[in-house]
Design a protein around this motif. Structure first.
Motif, short mmCIF file in Angstrom:
data_model
loop_
_atom_site.label_atom_id
_atom_site.label_comp_id
_atom_site.label_asym_id
_atom_site.label_seq_id
_atom_site.Cartn_x
_atom_site.Cartn_y
_atom_site.Cartn_z
N HIS A 1 41.27 -13.48 -8.82
CA HIS A 1 41.36 -12.04 -9.07
C HIS A 1 40.50 -11.31 -8.05
N GLY A 2 40.96 -10.15 -7.64
CA GLY A 2 40.16 -9.26 -6.81
C GLY A 2 39.84 -9.79 -5.42
N VAL A 3 40.71 -10.61 -4.87
CA VAL A 3 40.47 -11.13 -3.52
C VAL A 3 40.93 -10.09 -2.51
N ASN A 4 40.06 -9.70 -1.61
CA ASN A 4 40.39 -8.77 -0.55
C ASN A 4 39.77 -9.33 0.72
N SER B 1 49.95 -9.70 -8.15
CA SER B 1 49.72 -8.30 -7.80
C SER B 1 49.04 -8.27 -6.43
N GLY B 2 49.28 -7.22 -5.71
CA GLY B 2 48.71 -7.10 -4.37
C GLY B 2 49.65 -7.68 -3.32
#
Length: 179
Positions: free
Chosen positions: A3-6, A42-43
């Protein structure tokens, strides 16, 4: 699940993920490569400005994605020479194999009976031969004894270093659980 990998890696740069076993490093690489069962829910994954999260793994490979594996499978009945011909790089095999001290393996089946260091050199050679633009290294030191860690690093260096073709800047994302 991640989750939340950028993560942004400009062309030609090398980035290494450090972390404990089970923290998702290999899962991230497999997701980027498009390997099942991993998927983006998502993303986006962008490659050269193009979203690729819905692109199948074989097309990602044609786009320039390449990956080395911690424990790649052996391919009984498929020689290094035949594999190389199948990916359209038979003309490069002898020269690139010699550069990685991987001579004499042409008639051997891929990975079958290879030592840990031979497996890693084959995995690196595969990226050379495929002309990968995005090189994903899943624990390249895994399975290699301490005496040969420097040899594996020495094999990776020409893939990315000063001798790499300027027309093909390679980007590397790798992971390790050791320092």
């Amino acid at each position: 699940m991640l989750h939340g990998v950028n993560l942004v890696i400009p062309a030609g740069e090398t980035h290494i993920l450090f972390g404990p076993n089970g923290s998702g490093k290999s899962s991230l690489l497999a997701t980027i490569m498009g390997l099942p069962p991993y998927r983006v829910t998502s993303g986006h994954i962008l490659f050269k400005g193009r979203p690729v999260e819905a692109v199948p793994v074989d097309e990602r490979a044609r786009l320039g994605f390449g990956m080395t594996f911690q424990r790649p499978p052996g391919l009984d009945g498929v020689t290094v020479e035949a594999f190389t011909a199948a990916i359209g790089s038979a003309d490069m095999l002898k020269e690139e194999a010699a550069a990685l001290d991987f001579r004499g393996f042409e008639e051997r089946d891929v990975i079958v009976g290879f030592s840990g260091g031979e497996i890693k050199r084959w995995e690196i050679l595969k990226l050379f031969l495929k002309r990968s633009a995005l090189c994903l290294f899943d624990e390249p030191e895994s399975g290699v004894d301490l005496e040969h860690i420097a040899a594996v690093g020495g094999a990776i260096d020409p893939l990315l270093g000063a001798n790499a073709p300027k027309s093909l800047p390679r980007t590397l994302l790798g992971n390790t659980s050791t320092l």
